[in-house]
Structures are given as C-alpha cells and as structure tokens.
Design a protein around this motif. Sequence first.
Motif, short mmCIF file in Angstrom:
data_model
loop_
_atom_site.label_atom_id
_atom_site.label_comp_id
_atom_site.label_asym_id
_atom_site.label_seq_id
_atom_site.Cartn_x
_atom_site.Cartn_y
_atom_site.Cartn_z
N PHE A 22 0.83 -1.21 0.00
CA PHE A 22 0.00 0.00 0.00
C PHE A 22 0.87 1.26 0.00
O PHE A 22 0.65 2.18 -0.79
N VAL A 23 1.85 1.29 0.91
CA VAL A 23 2.74 2.46 1.00
C VAL A 23 3.51 2.63 -0.30
O VAL A 23 3.67 3.75 -0.81
N HIS A 24 3.95 1.53 -0.89
CA HIS A 24 4.68 1.58 -2.15
C HIS A 24 3.81 2.21 -3.24
O HIS A 24 4.29 3.05 -4.02
N ARG A 25 2.54 1.84 -3.30
CA ARG A 25 1.64 2.39 -4.32
C ARG A 25 1.48 3.90 -4.18
O ARG A 25 1.49 4.64 -5.17
N HIS A 36 13.24 3.44 -5.37
CA HIS A 36 13.27 4.26 -4.17
C HIS A 36 12.02 4.03 -3.32
O HIS A 36 12.09 4.05 -2.08
N ALA A 37 10.88 3.81 -3.97
CA ALA A 37 9.64 3.54 -3.24
C ALA A 37 9.77 2.25 -2.43
O ALA A 37 9.26 2.15 -1.30
N SER A 38 10.46 1.26 -2.99
CA SER A 38 10.67 -0.01 -2.27
C SER A 38 11.49 0.22 -1.01
O SER A 38 11.19 -0.34 0.06
N THR A 39 12.52 1.07 -1.12
CA THR A 39 13.37 1.37 0.04
C THR A 39 12.58 2.09 1.11
O THR A 39 12.60 1.71 2.30
N VAL A 40 11.85 3.14 0.73
CA VAL A 40 11.09 3.92 1.70
C VAL A 40 10.00 3.08 2.36
O VAL A 40 9.84 3.10 3.59
N ALA A 41 9.25 2.34 1.56
CA ALA A 41 8.16 1.52 2.10
C ALA A 41 8.69 0.48 3.08
O ALA A 41 8.11 0.26 4.16
N ASP A 42 9.80 -0.17 2.73
CA ASP A 42 10.38 -1.17 3.61
C ASP A 42 10.80 -0.55 4.93
O ASP A 42 10.53 -1.10 6.00
N PHE A 98 15.56 8.38 3.55
CA PHE A 98 15.73 6.93 3.55
C PHE A 98 16.67 6.50 2.42
O PHE A 98 17.53 5.64 2.60
N VAL A 99 16.47 7.09 1.25
CA VAL A 99 17.24 6.71 0.07
C VAL A 99 18.70 7.12 0.22
O VAL A 99 19.62 6.33 -0.04
N SER A 100 18.93 8.35 0.67
CA SER A 100 20.30 8.84 0.85
C SER A 100 21.04 8.07 1.93
O SER A 100 22.20 7.69 1.76
N VAL A 135 21.02 0.78 11.49
CA VAL A 135 21.84 -0.07 12.35
C VAL A 135 21.62 -1.54 11.97
O VAL A 135 22.57 -2.33 11.88
N GLN A 136 20.37 -1.91 11.72
CA GLN A 136 20.05 -3.28 11.32
C GLN A 136 20.68 -3.62 9.98
O GLN A 136 21.13 -4.76 9.76
N GLN A 137 20.71 -2.64 9.06
CA GLN A 137 21.35 -2.86 7.77
C GLN A 137 22.81 -3.25 7.95
O GLN A 137 23.32 -4.16 7.28
N ALA A 138 23.49 -2.58 8.89
CA ALA A 138 24.88 -2.90 9.18
C ALA A 138 25.00 -4.26 9.86
O ALA A 138 25.88 -5.07 9.52
#
Length: 359
Positions: A22-25, A36-42, A98-100, A135-138
């Motif tokens: 939904f957020v991605h849409r 970028h929408a995938s990154t932000v929504a996630d 989020f993207v940057s 932090v989780q990404q790392a």
Amino acid sequence: MSEPLTTKQAIHHIKPSELESFVHRILVGNGVTEKHASTVADCLVQADLRGVDTHGSNRIPSYMQRIRQKVLDPSASPELQEITPVAALVDGKNAFGFVSAHLAMQKAIKMAEVFGLGLVSVKNSNHFGMSAWLVQQAIDAGMMSLVFTNSSPALPVWGGKSKLMGVSPIACGAPAGNERPFILDMAPSVAARGKIYKALRRGEKIPTDWALDSEGNMTDDPAKALEGVMLPMGGPKGSALAIMMDVFSGVFSGSAFAGNVTGPYDPSKPADVGHFLMAIKPDLFVSLDDFKDRMDYLYQRVVGSDKMGGVDRIYYPGEIEQITREKRLLEGIPFTELEIESLNKEAELVGVEKLQYGV
C-alpha cells in the motif's frame, strides 16, 4: 475506569506485506521511482513492526504533503563522492532521507569490508525515519555501526527557553552470536517528538515532563507541547548530546545546522538535513568468533542481572522492539481507524487501491 474506545480509536491489525504494498503504491503515485519507493516503504514498515509507530507509515501524509509543496524531490537520485578510501560524501539532492542514508550505509559497509571501517557524511537530505533500520542494515552485513542525524529545532539548549537543537536520535549497534544483537536508538529528549504527534492524532494526553508549552509551562496537551519545546533528558546531558548530533551531522557534512534545519511542516524550503554514518568490522582486534562470544556473554550478563523490586525482566537495548517485531509479523500491525482513514486519503489523491480493514 478508562473510557471506551470510539469507532475512530478502534484498533485494526494490518498484515505487514499488505501495508508495505500500500505504501509503495502511494509513493509511486506521487512520483517516487519504483526502486526508491521499495526502500522507503520497507523502512517505514520496519519501524511499524518494531513498534516505533511514530516513525512508520503514519508519516506518509506529512511526507506526501512536502512533495506537493515541492520542498521534497520524489524523483531525485543522491550522488556519491569518494573522498578517501574510508570516507565518502553523499549529496542527497533533496531526495527522501531513507534513500540517501541507505546508499550511505551501503558504501560505509563496502569500505569497512576492505579497510576495517567506513564513514559517510550526507548533506541535502531529509528525515530518514527510524535510525534502527540503518543499524540493522549494518548488523545484517555483520558490521558494528554508528548512525547520527540532525533535525529541525525542537529542543532548547540547557539554560535556554527557545527551540535551537533538534530531537536528533543517537543510534549504534553490534552483531552477536546466538543472542540478540545490540541496537541502541534513542533521542536526546525525554521523549521523541513523534510520540507527541502520535498522541495528537489519537486524542491522547502526554506525560507532563515531556515538553513545555509556548509560555514555558509543563503541559499534558500535545497540541500545546508542539507549540512549545521538548525537554532534554538528563538536563545538560541531553542538551550536549543534541549539540553533538549537530556537529557530526550538520557542521561536518555541509548541511544546515544551529537551528537552521527546516521543520517537517514548514513548506518554505527544503529541510537540508545532515547525517553521519559509520560501519566498523567487529573483528579488527579480536577474532570474529571471539567477538560474537563476548557479545553473547554481555547479553547474558545484562539480562541475567539481579532485578530490583517490581521488575520481572531485564531487557537488552533494542530487545523490546525485536520482540514486538516478532509479534507483529504474526498478528499484524495495529492502526486506529482514524489513522487508516488518513492514509487512505493519500490513496484517493493519487487514485490507487486503498488499505482494507475490518473485513
């Protein structure tokens, strides 16, 4: 006896996958690229899963408003510049934070894999939501990390009475072996400003030690608190931590600082937020197996400590959020009907399928 919930306050649970779709849409409908929408929504849904609702999908209306006001560029692509083998700069180009920040942490991790550490400064950025997702990404890459950002004025310096520093989170983390990883994500204020916005949305009062109203008086009214100032945790200590965030995130990067970051509801100009991210290999000084064993031992010592009266369980930093995530993955993410309606208004504006609930 507590008052019964109104229809608008009734809680509905949404499946994480449905919420993310939904957020991605909505994002794509507002000009954000698919990637970028995938990154932000996630990132937003990860905040919701961890129980950090103040930095989750409920932020969508305010983010979309900034796109409509043309103070956030939904289609911008941040640019990465290598400065040294272990340092890089990301120009956010006024894209989503989020993207940057995601790009910055990716680069920091790559440098750390080769040289032991990597630091990336980010300028011309925006709010990046919950710091713990970086932090989780790392951690997912087997790295320790530091994550700093600055933000718009909300906090007085100790001894002052006007907004100058941001309620900017301090975050760091480290992987472990068999136990939970260490994840610290905290604001230098008594409470995060997002919690006040959440209370305002839900018609709730706030504790009187969170903020002052515009007259400098303690208040339990979130609307009056937002007109006033947040209070730093630990007095001068919280104030000093907020200044530290400005040094590393704003001064160092070339972004706005010293009270000049634009607020999320100010349509006059881009936010110009700055970030500072560092990834560190955990086996620089001891073997990786030894490091993980030591982290597991630290976890066991912390949660196994003798408990003070009235305490049933001692939690490790980040553990409550991880437990909440496990629960919400199974049960869904709770939203009030009013919050869902607010999100669905954004879906209406771009003609995409609404979020279904109560069926």
